[in-house]
Design a protein around this motif. Structure first.
Motif, PDB file in Angstrom:
ATOM      1  N   SER A 145      43.745  41.164 -49.902  1.00 11.00           N
ATOM      2  CA  SER A 145      43.226  42.402 -49.344  1.00 11.00           C
ATOM      3  C   SER A 145      43.762  42.543 -47.928  1.00 11.00           C
ATOM      4  O   SER A 145      44.070  41.564 -47.268  1.00 11.00           O
ATOM      5  CB  SER A 145      41.695  42.409 -49.339  1.00 11.00           C
ATOM      6  N   ALA A 146      43.871  43.767 -47.463  1.00 12.43           N
ATOM      7  CA  ALA A 146      44.433  44.011 -46.137  1.00 12.43           C
ATOM      8  C   ALA A 146      43.372  44.576 -45.219  1.00 12.43           C
ATOM      9  O   ALA A 146      42.666  45.503 -45.594  1.00 12.43           O
ATOM     10  CB  ALA A 146      45.608  44.973 -46.230  1.00 12.43           C
ATOM     11  N   GLN A 147      43.251  44.025 -44.026  1.00 11.17           N
ATOM     12  CA  GLN A 147      42.348  44.588 -43.035  1.00 11.17           C
ATOM     13  C   GLN A 147      43.080  45.678 -42.262  1.00 11.17           C
ATOM     14  O   GLN A 147      44.194  45.484 -41.781  1.00 11.17           O
ATOM     15  CB  GLN A 147      41.850  43.495 -42.083  1.00 11.17           C
ATOM     16  N   LEU A 148      42.432  46.839 -42.147  1.00 15.44           N
ATOM     17  CA  LEU A 148      43.051  47.982 -41.493  1.00 15.44           C
ATOM     18  C   LEU A 148      42.825  47.975 -39.985  1.00 15.44           C
ATOM     19  O   LEU A 148      43.381  48.805 -39.271  1.00 15.44           O
ATOM     20  CB  LEU A 148      42.494  49.287 -42.088  1.00 15.44           C
ATOM     21  N   GLY A 149      42.007  47.078 -39.508  1.00 11.01           N
ATOM     22  CA  GLY A 149      41.732  46.995 -38.083  1.00 11.01           C
ATOM     23  C   GLY A 149      41.190  45.632 -37.752  1.00 11.01           C
ATOM     24  O   GLY A 149      41.286  44.696 -38.540  1.00 11.01           O
ATOM     25  N   SER A 150      40.603  45.506 -36.575  1.00 11.96           N
ATOM     26  CA  SER A 150      39.997  44.238 -36.178  1.00 11.96           C
ATOM     27  C   SER A 150      38.769  43.981 -37.045  1.00 11.96           C
ATOM     28  O   SER A 150      38.235  44.898 -37.674  1.00 11.96           O
ATOM     29  CB  SER A 150      39.591  44.302 -34.708  1.00 11.96           C
ATOM     30  N   PRO A 151      38.290  42.730 -37.080  1.00  9.98           N
ATOM     31  CA  PRO A 151      37.058  42.455 -37.840  1.00  9.98           C
ATOM     32  C   PRO A 151      35.900  43.348 -37.420  1.00  9.98           C
ATOM     33  O   PRO A 151      35.116  43.787 -38.264  1.00  9.98           O
ATOM     34  CB  PRO A 151      36.789  40.980 -37.522  1.00  9.98           C
ATOM     35  N   VAL A 152      35.775  43.626 -36.119  1.00 10.34           N
ATOM     36  CA  VAL A 152      34.691  44.501 -35.646  1.00 10.34           C
ATOM     37  C   VAL A 152      34.850  45.901 -36.226  1.00 10.34           C
ATOM     38  O   VAL A 152      33.870  46.510 -36.694  1.00 10.34           O
ATOM     39  CB  VAL A 152      34.661  44.547 -34.105  1.00 10.34           C
ATOM     40  N   GLU A 153      36.051  46.435 -36.214  1.00 11.23           N
ATOM     41  CA  GLU A 153      36.289  47.781 -36.759  1.00 11.23           C
ATOM     42  C   GLU A 153      36.031  47.813 -38.262  1.00 11.23           C
ATOM     43  O   GLU A 153      35.453  48.773 -38.785  1.00 11.23           O
ATOM     44  CB  GLU A 153      37.720  48.215 -36.448  1.00 11.23           C
ATOM     45  N   GLU A 154      36.445  46.767 -38.956  1.00  9.92           N
ATOM     46  CA  GLU A 154      36.206  46.688 -40.400  1.00  9.92           C
ATOM     47  C   GLU A 154      34.709  46.689 -40.691  1.00  9.92           C
ATOM     48  O   GLU A 154      34.237  47.392 -41.589  1.00  9.92           O
ATOM     49  CB  GLU A 154      36.841  45.415 -40.975  1.00  9.92           C
ATOM     50  N   LYS A 263      32.495  51.196 -32.366  1.00  8.00           N
ATOM     51  CA  LYS A 263      33.913  51.549 -32.410  1.00  8.00           C
ATOM     52  C   LYS A 263      34.461  51.864 -31.022  1.00  8.00           C
ATOM     53  O   LYS A 263      35.649  51.681 -30.751  1.00  8.00           O
ATOM     54  CB  LYS A 263      34.123  52.727 -33.356  1.00  8.00           C
ATOM     55  N   GLY A 264      33.585  52.345 -30.139  1.00  7.40           N
ATOM     56  CA  GLY A 264      33.984  52.614 -28.761  1.00  7.40           C
ATOM     57  C   GLY A 264      33.952  51.388 -27.867  1.00  7.40           C
ATOM     58  O   GLY A 264      34.192  51.474 -26.667  1.00  7.40           O
ATOM     59  N   LYS A 265      33.645  50.223 -28.465  1.00 11.33           N
ATOM     60  CA  LYS A 265      33.642  48.931 -27.778  1.00 11.33           C
ATOM     61  C   LYS A 265      32.680  48.908 -26.586  1.00 11.33           C
ATOM     62  O   LYS A 265      32.959  48.289 -25.550  1.00 11.33           O
ATOM     63  CB  LYS A 265      35.061  48.548 -27.343  1.00 11.33           C
ATOM     64  N   GLN A 294      34.651  35.521 -37.872  1.00  8.95           N
ATOM     65  CA  GLN A 294      35.675  36.457 -37.413  1.00  8.95           C
ATOM     66  C   GLN A 294      35.152  37.404 -36.335  1.00  8.95           C
ATOM     67  O   GLN A 294      35.829  37.675 -35.345  1.00  8.95           O
ATOM     68  CB  GLN A 294      36.190  37.267 -38.600  1.00  8.95           C
ATOM     69  N   ILE A 295      33.943  37.914 -36.541  1.00  8.02           N
ATOM     70  CA  ILE A 295      33.434  38.950 -35.639  1.00  8.02           C
ATOM     71  C   ILE A 295      33.009  38.388 -34.289  1.00  8.02           C
ATOM     72  O   ILE A 295      33.291  38.992 -33.236  1.00  8.02           O
ATOM     73  CB  ILE A 295      32.260  39.704 -36.304  1.00  8.02           C
ATOM     74  N   ILE A 296      32.349  37.256 -34.259  1.00  9.26           N
ATOM     75  CA  ILE A 296      31.843  36.726 -32.989  1.00  9.26           C
ATOM     76  C   ILE A 296      32.974  36.421 -32.013  1.00  9.26           C
ATOM     77  O   ILE A 296      32.925  36.850 -30.847  1.00  9.26           O
ATOM     78  CB  ILE A 296      30.926  35.514 -33.238  1.00  9.26           C
ATOM     79  N   PRO A 297      34.047  35.735 -32.420  1.00  9.15           N
ATOM     80  CA  PRO A 297      35.170  35.561 -31.484  1.00  9.15           C
ATOM     81  C   PRO A 297      35.837  36.893 -31.119  1.00  9.15           C
ATOM     82  O   PRO A 297      36.300  37.056 -29.977  1.00  9.15           O
ATOM     83  CB  PRO A 297      36.137  34.661 -32.261  1.00  9.15           C
ATOM     84  N   ARG A 301      36.197  38.263 -27.306  1.00 10.13           N
ATOM     85  CA  ARG A 301      37.480  38.680 -26.724  1.00 10.13           C
ATOM     86  C   ARG A 301      37.391  40.081 -26.137  1.00 10.13           C
ATOM     87  O   ARG A 301      37.890  40.353 -25.035  1.00 10.13           O
ATOM     88  CB  ARG A 301      38.563  38.623 -27.804  1.00 10.13           C
ATOM     89  N   MET A 302      36.726  41.001 -26.853  1.00  7.55           N
ATOM     90  CA  MET A 302      36.610  42.380 -26.385  1.00  7.55           C
ATOM     91  C   MET A 302      35.775  42.478 -25.104  1.00  7.55           C
ATOM     92  O   MET A 302      36.057  43.295 -24.224  1.00  7.55           O
ATOM     93  CB  MET A 302      35.964  43.249 -27.472  1.00  7.55           C
ATOM     94  N   LEU A 303      34.756  41.636 -24.984  1.00 12.79           N
ATOM     95  CA  LEU A 303      33.837  41.725 -23.855  1.00 12.79           C
ATOM     96  C   LEU A 303      34.420  41.152 -22.572  1.00 12.79           C
ATOM     97  O   LEU A 303      34.110  41.620 -21.475  1.00 12.79           O
ATOM     98  CB  LEU A 303      32.529  41.001 -24.186  1.00 12.79           C
TER      99      LEU A 303
END
Length: 340
Positions: A145-154, A263-265, A294-297, A301-303
């Motif tokens: 399967s392919a992820q279309l974005g980051s884990p958070v976006e998914e 989505k707006g981080k 996947q999401i926690i790291p 990173r985003m923060l």
């Protein structure tokens, strides 16, 4: 090779399913029989604990309802196929394609029914919405399967799908309560003292942080409500340790305005997500596994450094958790599922 019965929730599935080459209706029919057998002897036991009464719903009641409902029947076949793929995480597993085919067929019929919810069809719609949620959670974690974005976006897209399922529940709750699936709407709410101190302290800290750092009063109220629901989510889980899927109740009732903030981080939205995703990991099932790792790291990173003081508990969970990091890995020629 026919599927053999295995012990419930033993993560080992049967040796193999037949290779897919659906060139005739007879072959397609045979594959469906194999998948239904797999569902009734293995998959159904992964959706609840072996010794609780919810097994009866997934092994007997819901398949019986599927006899008379096309989208529910295709949904069960899709869930069976994707469960098999999760047991054998091979990027070339042809049953991933079969899972997508059945899910696409089911969704088409399901959508035509959504505008006409009645006492007669509310239970099958409710059951299929649960299947769709499990599919949405498990699909991005599978090889091929392919992820279309980051884990958070998914996961933000998965939240939208779960919230949509909540609309069915809101419309037909009283009807569902009167049917065999009504027991799903019953659970001990628990009490704050049921929640372990580390979780309680982490959520209390986020509430205080929200009060101090969120300057828009409307958004502050939104975050506060979502955090209160999250505390109740953990209360339910601790009070009902054998119930599976209680972590999803939080996602059913979050306000739709929360997802655009993810989505707006927005930092507080991301912090709440990181603290929620641990509850999903606590389910420790094939359909929930991998998201926290996947999401926690990704959130961390985003923060950036400024907000790491509020990430202590979820980061510690990832470091100490024995749960697998998911089945997915970078793939070429990966399959994409269209949720629209």
């Amino acid at each position: 090779m026919s599927l053999a019965t295995t012990s419930p929730e033993s993560s080992s599935c049967s040796d193999s399913l037949m290779p897919i080459n659906p060139t005739s209706s007879l072959q397609c029919y045979t594959y469906d029989l194999e998948l239904m057998h797999h569902f009734s002897t293995e998959t159904c036991f992964t959706l609840s604990d072996p010794d609780d009464h919810f097994n009866h719903l997934w092994q007997i009641v819901i398949p019986k309802d599927a006899f008379f409902c096309d989208y529910l029947r295709d949904g069960l076949l899709s869930l069976s196929a994707i469960h098999f793929v999760s047991c054998y995480p091979d990027k070339n597993n042809p049953y991933l394609t079969l899972a997508i085919t059945h899910q696409n067929t089911a969704i088409s019929s399901y959508r035509r029914t959504l505008g006409k919810i009645t006492p007669a069809n509310c239970s099958t719609l409710f059951a299929f919405s649960a299947i769709t949620i499990i599919f949405a959670l498990s699909f991005p974690q599978l090889p091929g399967s392919a992820q279309l974005g980051s884990p958070v976006e998914e996961f933000a897209n998965v939240l939208l799908l779960i919230h949509g399922a909540g609309a069915i529940l809101n419309t037909s709750r009283e009807w569902i309560k009167q049917g065999e699936l009504g027991v799903y709407l019953q659970s001990d709410l628990g009490r704050p003292e049921n929640v372990p101190p580390n979780i309680h302290n982490a959520l209390d800290y986020l509430q205080r942080l929200n009060e101090a750092e969120t300057y828009d009063d409307q958004v502050k109220k939104l975050y506060s409500s979502i955090l209160s629901h999250l505390m109740v989510c953990y209360q339910r889980m601790m009070a009902n340790p054998k119930r599976r899927g209680l972590s999803l109740v939080w996602a059913l009732y979050i306000e739709p305005a929360y997802v655009p903030l993810i989505k707006g981080k927005q930092p507080m939205a991301l912090l709440i997500l990181a603290h929620y995703i641990v509850s999903l990991d606590m389910e420790s099932r094939w359909w929930s596994r991998g998201w926290a790792a996947q999401i926690i790291p990704d959130v961390s990173r985003m923060l950036g450094d400024e907000w790491q003081h509020a990430m202590h508990w979820p980061m510690e969970w990832v470091k100490t958790s024995d749960n697998a990091a998911g089945f997915n890995a970078p793939e070429t020629n990966a399959l994409v599922y269209n949720w629209s």
